[in-house]
Design a protein around this motif. Structure first.
Motif, PDB file in Angstrom:
ATOM      1  N   VAL A  29     -25.003 -49.483 -69.207  1.00  0.00           N
ATOM      2  CA  VAL A  29     -23.707 -49.193 -68.602  1.00  0.00           C
ATOM      3  C   VAL A  29     -23.826 -49.456 -67.108  1.00  0.00           C
ATOM      4  O   VAL A  29     -24.625 -48.806 -66.416  1.00  0.00           O
ATOM      5  CB  VAL A  29     -23.297 -47.715 -68.828  1.00  0.00           C
ATOM      6  CG1 VAL A  29     -21.911 -47.460 -68.259  1.00  0.00           C
ATOM      7  CG2 VAL A  29     -23.352 -47.362 -70.289  1.00  0.00           C
ATOM      8  N   ASN A  30     -23.058 -50.412 -66.613  1.00  0.00           N
ATOM      9  CA  ASN A  30     -23.104 -50.805 -65.192  1.00  0.00           C
ATOM     10  C   ASN A  30     -24.534 -51.069 -64.720  1.00  0.00           C
ATOM     11  O   ASN A  30     -24.934 -50.654 -63.636  1.00  0.00           O
ATOM     12  CB  ASN A  30     -22.442 -49.741 -64.312  1.00  0.00           C
ATOM     13  CG  ASN A  30     -20.949 -49.648 -64.549  1.00  0.00           C
ATOM     14  OD1 ASN A  30     -20.376 -50.450 -65.271  1.00  0.00           O
ATOM     15  ND2 ASN A  30     -20.308 -48.670 -63.964  1.00  0.00           N
ATOM     16  N   GLY A  31     -25.331 -51.705 -65.556  1.00  0.00           N
ATOM     17  CA  GLY A  31     -26.700 -52.058 -65.187  1.00  0.00           C
ATOM     18  C   GLY A  31     -27.733 -50.970 -65.406  1.00  0.00           C
ATOM     19  O   GLY A  31     -28.921 -51.198 -65.215  1.00  0.00           O
ATOM     20  N   LYS A  32     -27.309 -49.768 -65.790  1.00  0.00           N
ATOM     21  CA  LYS A  32     -28.233 -48.655 -66.027  1.00  0.00           C
ATOM     22  C   LYS A  32     -28.287 -48.343 -67.518  1.00  0.00           C
ATOM     23  O   LYS A  32     -27.365 -48.667 -68.258  1.00  0.00           O
ATOM     24  CB  LYS A  32     -27.765 -47.379 -65.313  1.00  0.00           C
ATOM     25  CG  LYS A  32     -27.727 -47.436 -63.816  1.00  0.00           C
ATOM     26  CD  LYS A  32     -27.238 -46.089 -63.307  1.00  0.00           C
ATOM     27  CE  LYS A  32     -27.141 -46.044 -61.803  1.00  0.00           C
ATOM     28  NZ  LYS A  32     -26.600 -44.760 -61.345  1.00  0.00           N
ATOM     29  N   ASP A  33     -29.356 -47.667 -67.937  1.00  0.00           N
ATOM     30  CA  ASP A  33     -29.416 -47.154 -69.301  1.00  0.00           C
ATOM     31  C   ASP A  33     -28.338 -46.082 -69.445  1.00  0.00           C
ATOM     32  O   ASP A  33     -28.085 -45.321 -68.504  1.00  0.00           O
ATOM     33  CB  ASP A  33     -30.799 -46.560 -69.585  1.00  0.00           C
ATOM     34  CG  ASP A  33     -30.932 -46.104 -71.025  1.00  0.00           C
ATOM     35  OD1 ASP A  33     -30.720 -46.930 -71.917  1.00  0.00           O
ATOM     36  OD2 ASP A  33     -31.228 -44.905 -71.244  1.00  0.00           O
ATOM     37  N   PHE A  34     -27.700 -46.004 -70.615  1.00  0.00           N
ATOM     38  CA  PHE A  34     -26.562 -45.085 -70.758  1.00  0.00           C
ATOM     39  C   PHE A  34     -26.971 -43.620 -70.602  1.00  0.00           C
ATOM     40  O   PHE A  34     -26.168 -42.791 -70.211  1.00  0.00           O
ATOM     41  CB  PHE A  34     -25.818 -45.335 -72.081  1.00  0.00           C
ATOM     42  CG  PHE A  34     -26.377 -44.649 -73.298  1.00  0.00           C
ATOM     43  CD1 PHE A  34     -25.734 -43.561 -73.852  1.00  0.00           C
ATOM     44  CD2 PHE A  34     -27.543 -45.095 -73.904  1.00  0.00           C
ATOM     45  CE1 PHE A  34     -26.224 -42.926 -74.981  1.00  0.00           C
ATOM     46  CE2 PHE A  34     -28.043 -44.486 -75.031  1.00  0.00           C
ATOM     47  CZ  PHE A  34     -27.389 -43.388 -75.568  1.00  0.00           C
ATOM     48  N   ASP A  61     -27.004 -54.376 -79.496  1.00  0.00           N
ATOM     49  CA  ASP A  61     -27.193 -54.109 -78.072  1.00  0.00           C
ATOM     50  C   ASP A  61     -25.812 -54.086 -77.430  1.00  0.00           C
ATOM     51  O   ASP A  61     -24.945 -54.893 -77.766  1.00  0.00           O
ATOM     52  CB  ASP A  61     -28.025 -55.202 -77.403  1.00  0.00           C
ATOM     53  CG  ASP A  61     -29.507 -55.069 -77.718  1.00  0.00           C
ATOM     54  OD1 ASP A  61     -29.916 -53.992 -78.176  1.00  0.00           O
ATOM     55  OD2 ASP A  61     -30.246 -56.046 -77.494  1.00  0.00           O
ATOM     56  N   VAL A  62     -25.623 -53.169 -76.478  1.00  0.00           N
ATOM     57  CA  VAL A  62     -24.341 -53.040 -75.792  1.00  0.00           C
ATOM     58  C   VAL A  62     -24.570 -53.246 -74.304  1.00  0.00           C
ATOM     59  O   VAL A  62     -25.450 -52.621 -73.703  1.00  0.00           O
ATOM     60  CB  VAL A  62     -23.716 -51.641 -76.024  1.00  0.00           C
ATOM     61  CG1 VAL A  62     -22.409 -51.511 -75.261  1.00  0.00           C
ATOM     62  CG2 VAL A  62     -23.510 -51.376 -77.487  1.00  0.00           C
ATOM     63  N   LYS A  63     -23.769 -54.137 -73.710  1.00  0.00           N
ATOM     64  CA  LYS A  63     -23.738 -54.283 -72.253  1.00  0.00           C
ATOM     65  C   LYS A  63     -22.319 -53.939 -71.847  1.00  0.00           C
ATOM     66  O   LYS A  63     -21.363 -54.513 -72.385  1.00  0.00           O
ATOM     67  CB  LYS A  63     -24.097 -55.713 -71.859  1.00  0.00           C
ATOM     68  CG  LYS A  63     -24.272 -55.900 -70.379  1.00  0.00           C
ATOM     69  CD  LYS A  63     -24.833 -57.282 -70.070  1.00  0.00           C
ATOM     70  CE  LYS A  63     -24.808 -57.504 -68.593  1.00  0.00           C
ATOM     71  NZ  LYS A  63     -23.705 -58.348 -68.157  1.00  0.00           N
ATOM     72  N   CYS A  64     -22.171 -52.994 -70.939  1.00  0.00           N
ATOM     73  CA  CYS A  64     -20.844 -52.475 -70.618  1.00  0.00           C
ATOM     74  C   CYS A  64     -20.624 -52.424 -69.117  1.00  0.00           C
ATOM     75  O   CYS A  64     -21.515 -52.040 -68.363  1.00  0.00           O
ATOM     76  CB  CYS A  64     -20.700 -51.075 -71.211  1.00  0.00           C
ATOM     77  SG  CYS A  64     -19.168 -50.285 -70.764  1.00  0.00           S
ATOM     78  N   LYS A  65     -19.414 -52.800 -68.697  1.00  0.00           N
ATOM     79  CA  LYS A  65     -18.972 -52.627 -67.320  1.00  0.00           C
ATOM     80  C   LYS A  65     -17.790 -51.691 -67.395  1.00  0.00           C
ATOM     81  O   LYS A  65     -16.781 -51.998 -68.024  1.00  0.00           O
ATOM     82  CB  LYS A  65     -18.555 -53.987 -66.740  1.00  0.00           C
ATOM     83  CG  LYS A  65     -17.889 -53.925 -65.393  1.00  0.00           C
ATOM     84  CD  LYS A  65     -18.904 -54.009 -64.282  1.00  0.00           C
ATOM     85  CE  LYS A  65     -18.248 -54.179 -62.928  1.00  0.00           C
ATOM     86  NZ  LYS A  65     -17.662 -52.963 -62.410  1.00  0.00           N
ATOM     87  N   VAL A  66     -17.928 -50.508 -66.780  1.00  0.00           N
ATOM     88  CA  VAL A  66     -16.885 -49.496 -66.901  1.00  0.00           C
ATOM     89  C   VAL A  66     -16.380 -49.122 -65.511  1.00  0.00           C
ATOM     90  O   VAL A  66     -17.153 -49.019 -64.564  1.00  0.00           O
ATOM     91  CB  VAL A  66     -17.399 -48.266 -67.703  1.00  0.00           C
ATOM     92  CG1 VAL A  66     -18.393 -47.457 -66.920  1.00  0.00           C
ATOM     93  CG2 VAL A  66     -16.273 -47.393 -68.172  1.00  0.00           C
ATOM     94  N   THR A  67     -15.045 -48.996 -65.367  1.00  0.00           N
ATOM     95  CA  THR A  67     -14.444 -48.681 -64.071  1.00  0.00           C
ATOM     96  C   THR A  67     -13.329 -47.662 -64.256  1.00  0.00           C
ATOM     97  O   THR A  67     -12.743 -47.555 -65.329  1.00  0.00           O
ATOM     98  CB  THR A  67     -13.818 -49.928 -63.411  1.00  0.00           C
ATOM     99  OG1 THR A  67     -12.901 -50.507 -64.320  1.00  0.00           O
ATOM    100  CG2 THR A  67     -14.874 -50.945 -63.017  1.00  0.00           C
ATOM    101  N   GLY A  68     -13.033 -46.924 -63.192  1.00  0.00           N
ATOM    102  CA  GLY A  68     -11.890 -46.020 -63.151  1.00  0.00           C
ATOM    103  C   GLY A  68     -12.114 -44.699 -63.848  1.00  0.00           C
ATOM    104  O   GLY A  68     -12.947 -44.588 -64.738  1.00  0.00           O
ATOM    105  N   GLY A  69     -11.371 -43.705 -63.408  1.00  0.00           N
ATOM    106  CA  GLY A  69     -11.410 -42.403 -64.061  1.00  0.00           C
ATOM    107  C   GLY A  69     -12.705 -41.655 -63.849  1.00  0.00           C
ATOM    108  O   GLY A  69     -13.515 -41.980 -62.995  1.00  0.00           O
ATOM    109  N   GLY A  70     -12.909 -40.627 -64.676  1.00  0.00           N
ATOM    110  CA  GLY A  70     -14.123 -39.820 -64.620  1.00  0.00           C
ATOM    111  C   GLY A  70     -15.043 -40.164 -65.771  1.00  0.00           C
ATOM    112  O   GLY A  70     -14.768 -41.071 -66.556  1.00  0.00           O
ATOM    113  N   LEU A  71     -16.132 -39.437 -65.881  1.00  0.00           N
ATOM    114  CA  LEU A  71     -17.136 -39.742 -66.896  1.00  0.00           C
ATOM    115  C   LEU A  71     -16.611 -39.540 -68.321  1.00  0.00           C
ATOM    116  O   LEU A  71     -16.932 -40.319 -69.214  1.00  0.00           O
ATOM    117  CB  LEU A  71     -18.385 -38.895 -66.671  1.00  0.00           C
ATOM    118  CG  LEU A  71     -19.204 -39.251 -65.431  1.00  0.00           C
ATOM    119  CD1 LEU A  71     -20.354 -38.286 -65.260  1.00  0.00           C
ATOM    120  CD2 LEU A  71     -19.730 -40.670 -65.535  1.00  0.00           C
ATOM    121  N   THR A  72     -15.798 -38.517 -68.545  1.00  0.00           N
ATOM    122  CA  THR A  72     -15.266 -38.275 -69.882  1.00  0.00           C
ATOM    123  C   THR A  72     -14.348 -39.415 -70.316  1.00  0.00           C
ATOM    124  O   THR A  72     -14.436 -39.900 -71.452  1.00  0.00           O
ATOM    125  CB  THR A  72     -14.501 -36.936 -69.923  1.00  0.00           C
ATOM    126  OG1 THR A  72     -15.388 -35.893 -69.524  1.00  0.00           O
ATOM    127  CG2 THR A  72     -13.980 -36.641 -71.315  1.00  0.00           C
TER     128      THR A  72
END
Length: 129
Positions: A29-34, A61-72
């Motif tokens: 997730v964004n380059g880090k382990d989830f 395998d999942v590669k994710c770019k996540v933006t906006g909001g909070g962690l939940t």
């Protein structure tokens, strides 16, 4: 090069761009382990849930770019995106994921503040005098 599938997941104001490929179960997730990105255990369980439901927790395998909001919201967006991407690989899993309500976007979001109110619905305290 058709070895990965792309899907977008949304929840509240969060957007998750998901690239799913056959692999060993690594989730970035964004380059880090989830587990480094999402510290809370309930978020971690939520993200792995689509794979556990289809009994293939270490096949993708999942590669994710996540933006906006909070962690939940971001975790919810990831679940939605992962579920949609899994369906691109195997359409037969649709009934299983749909039964758990993972393919449906959760459209609940924060209600806007109205004028003359303190918050969305909370009014200012009434004073007779």
């Amino acid at each position: 090069m058709e070895n990965f599938k792309y899907a977008t997941g949304r929840r509240k104001t969060s957007i998750a761009k998901i690239w799913l490929s056959k692999g060993t179960g690594k989730i970035l997730v964004n380059g880090k382990d989830f587990k480094d990105y999402f510290k809370r255990s309930n978020h971690q369980m939520q993200i792995v849930r689509p794979f556990e439901i289809i009994n293939q927790s270490s096949d993708y395998d999942v590669k994710c770019k996540v933006t906006g909001g909070g962690l939940t919201g971001q975790a919810g967006a990831m679940v939605h995106g992962i579920s949609k991407a899994i369906l691109l690989f195997d359409e037969n899993l649709k009934a299983t994921l749909k039964k758990e309500k993972l393919t449906t976007r959760d459209s609940r979001s924060v209600e806007r503040k109205k004028y003359g109110h303190k918050k969305a619905r909370r009014s200012f305290q009434f004073s007779k005098r």
